[in-house]
Design an enzyme around this catalytic site. Structure first.
Site, short mmCIF file in Angstrom:
data_model
loop_
_atom_site.label_atom_id
_atom_site.label_comp_id
_atom_site.label_asym_id
_atom_site.label_seq_id
_atom_site.Cartn_x
_atom_site.Cartn_y
_atom_site.Cartn_z
N HIS A 1 -16.56 -4.34 -10.14
CA HIS A 1 -18.00 -4.44 -9.87
C HIS A 1 -18.71 -3.56 -10.89
CE1 HIS A 1 -21.40 -4.16 -6.60
NE2 HIS A 1 -21.83 -4.63 -7.75
N ASP A 2 -19.28 -4.19 -11.94
CA ASP A 2 -19.96 -3.43 -12.99
C ASP A 2 -20.88 -4.40 -13.72
OD1 ASP A 2 -20.58 -1.51 -15.05
OD2 ASP A 2 -18.66 -0.55 -14.67
N ILE A 3 -21.46 -4.00 -14.83
CA ILE A 3 -22.32 -4.94 -15.56
C ILE A 3 -21.43 -6.06 -16.14
CG2 ILE A 3 -24.12 -3.24 -16.07
CD1 ILE A 3 -23.01 -3.11 -18.95
N PRO A 4 -22.00 -7.27 -16.32
CA PRO A 4 -21.18 -8.41 -16.74
C PRO A 4 -20.33 -8.14 -17.99
CG PRO A 4 -23.32 -9.19 -16.03
CD PRO A 4 -23.39 -7.69 -16.00
N ASN A 5 -20.91 -7.48 -18.98
CA ASN A 5 -20.16 -7.26 -20.23
C ASN A 5 -18.91 -6.40 -19.99
OD1 ASN A 5 -19.94 -7.51 -23.12
ND2 ASN A 5 -20.47 -5.32 -23.21
N THR A 6 -19.06 -5.37 -19.18
CA THR A 6 -17.92 -4.48 -18.89
C THR A 6 -16.85 -5.22 -18.10
OG1 THR A 6 -19.41 -2.60 -18.91
CG2 THR A 6 -17.31 -2.27 -17.81
N ARG B 1 0.88 -3.34 7.04
CA ARG B 1 1.75 -2.56 7.94
C ARG B 1 2.65 -3.35 8.87
NH1 ARG B 1 -3.33 1.06 9.18
NH2 ARG B 1 -4.19 -0.97 8.56
N ASP C 1 0.84 -1.20 0.00
CA ASP C 1 0.00 0.00 0.00
C ASP C 1 0.87 1.25 0.00
OD1 ASP C 1 -2.41 -1.43 -0.03
OD2 ASP C 1 -2.32 -1.74 2.12
N LYS D 1 -10.89 -5.16 -7.28
CA LYS D 1 -12.29 -5.32 -6.84
C LYS D 1 -13.29 -4.85 -7.88
CE LYS D 1 -11.24 -4.74 -1.89
NZ LYS D 1 -9.85 -4.20 -1.90
N ASP E 1 -5.45 -6.33 -6.76
CA ASP E 1 -6.64 -6.14 -5.93
C ASP E 1 -7.42 -4.92 -6.42
OD1 ASP E 1 -8.44 -6.02 -3.79
OD2 ASP E 1 -6.95 -5.22 -2.38
N GLN F 1 -7.38 -1.91 12.26
CA GLN F 1 -8.06 -3.20 12.08
C GLN F 1 -8.68 -3.59 13.42
OE1 GLN F 1 -8.49 -4.66 9.30
NE2 GLN F 1 -6.71 -4.61 7.97
N LYS G 1 0.60 -7.82 -3.04
CA LYS G 1 -0.73 -7.33 -3.43
C LYS G 1 -0.58 -5.89 -3.91
CE LYS G 1 -4.18 -6.09 -0.43
NZ LYS G 1 -4.79 -4.83 -0.87
N THR H 1 -14.93 -5.47 5.28
CA THR H 1 -14.90 -5.45 6.75
C THR H 1 -15.28 -4.07 7.30
OG1 THR H 1 -12.53 -5.25 6.50
CG2 THR H 1 -13.34 -7.36 7.25
N ARG I 1 -2.07 -9.51 12.55
CA ARG I 1 -1.13 -8.78 13.40
C ARG I 1 -0.34 -9.77 14.24
NH1 ARG I 1 -2.26 -5.61 10.27
NH2 ARG I 1 -2.89 -3.43 10.49
O1 C5P Z 1 -1.78 -2.83 6.85
P1 C5P Z 1 -2.78 -3.97 6.94
O2 C5P Z 1 -2.14 -5.30 7.32
O3 C5P Z 1 -3.96 -3.63 7.80
O4 C5P Z 1 -3.28 -4.14 5.43
C1 C5P Z 1 -4.27 -5.06 5.07
C2 C5P Z 1 -4.54 -4.99 3.59
O5 C5P Z 1 -5.69 -5.79 3.30
C3 C5P Z 1 -4.88 -3.59 3.08
O6 C5P Z 1 -4.40 -3.51 1.72
C4 C5P Z 1 -6.39 -3.54 3.12
O7 C5P Z 1 -6.93 -2.66 2.18
C5 C5P Z 1 -6.72 -4.99 2.75
N1 C5P Z 1 -8.04 -5.45 3.18
C6 C5P Z 1 -8.45 -5.45 4.51
N2 C5P Z 1 -9.70 -5.90 4.85
C7 C5P Z 1 -10.53 -6.35 3.90
C8 C5P Z 1 -10.13 -6.37 2.56
C9 C5P Z 1 -8.86 -5.90 2.24
O8 C5P Z 1 -7.69 -5.06 5.38
N3 C5P Z 1 -11.70 -6.83 4.23
#
Ligand code: C5P
Length: 233
Positions: free
Chosen positions: A64-69, A212, A10, A62, A60, A191, A33, A120, A182
């Site tokens: 999310h749009d219409i199936p064709n797109t 992190r 990130d 993610k 990553d 988190q 990622k 989340t 963690r």
């Molecule tokens: O720094 P950290 O370990 O919290 O990073 C977790 C990574 O996972 C981040 O890129 C965050 O956007 C991603 N993520 C998340 N929870 C989700 C989906 C993705 O923490 N439900």
């Protein structure tokens, strides 16, 4: 399928990302990622550069749009030679099937495709009041995971605490890719539902996504190797 640790890169710039990856030296090539921030800042060339250095990549974005797109966008992404892509399960089974079609190359190969169930950051209360979803969050996650499974996807992103119930709602080798990791002795940051790499392994996660605790560590390489030691070994 071997369990693995995915580092969430990130970072806001390509330079910062490549400097971070350089710190691992030639012998260690973590699975990384790449999220929206880096992709939108640097474009697909960043993905090619990281791939050329020998890293496996979870892109990553993610979708999310219409199936064709989504089918057409996934066809473009299939040319990037990444290892894992994702969509929102809320886009429906038809959209997930279209994503899978778009991602599959003419020779039949494709990256893994997983679905986001409920983010989340979405609470049960917000789901009920804003999205008009009356089912509980656990039930919703399992239902969306079952939809992803019906569409032929390989797995979902979820909390390690949900890995067991997702596998029960689908099948044991349906992949669970789990952030919220963690070390027992590190800060939770923003988190809330966290587990250690060792506990995520016990709970059945297939891949842990760690940001992190590795990227902001005084010694990122040592922290990454600690994750591998706890989760994979
Ligand atoms: O720094 P950290 O370990 O919290 O990073 C977790 C990574 O996972 C981040 O890129 C965050 O956007 C991603 N993520 C998340 N929870 C989700 C989906 C993705 O923490 N439900």
């Amino acid at each position: 399928m071997k369990k693995d640790v995915i580092i969430a890169c990130d970072f806001s710039s390509g330079r910062e990302t490549l400097d971070f990856l350089d710190s691992f030296g030639a012998g260690v090539k973590p699975f990384v990622k790449i999220g929206m921030e880096l992709f939108y800042a640097e474009g697909p060339q960043m993905v090619r550069d990281i791939r050329a250095r020998g890293h496996r990549i979870f892109l990553d974005l993610k979708l999310h749009d219409i199936p064709n797109t989504v089918r057409k966008a996934m066809k473009v992404l299939s040319g990037l030679d990444v290892d894992m892509c994702n969509v929102h399960a809320a886009g429906t089974i038809a959209m997930m099937q279209a994503a899978l079609e778009g991602l599959t190359r003419p020779d039949g190969t494709r990256p893994l495709l997983i679905a986001v169930t409920q983010l989340t950051s979405t609470s049960e209360e917000r789901m009920r009041e804003e999205l008009l979803i009356d089912a509980g969050i656990g039930e919703t996650i399992c239902h969306y995971a079952a939809n992803a499974c019906k569409a032929g996807l390989d797995g979902v992103v979820c909390s390690p605490l949900e890995a067991g119930m997702v596998k029960q709602a689908t099948f044991p080798s349906f992949l669970t890719v789990t952030p919220g990791i963690r070390f027992a002795d590190s800060a939770a940051d923003d988190q809330s539902r966290i587990t250690t790499p060792a506990r995520a392994r016990e709970l059945g996660s297939d891949y842990i996504v760690v940001g992190r605790p590795v990227t902001a560590a005084a010694d990122p390489v040592a922290s990454y190797l600690r994750c591998v030691e706890e989760f994979v070994k």
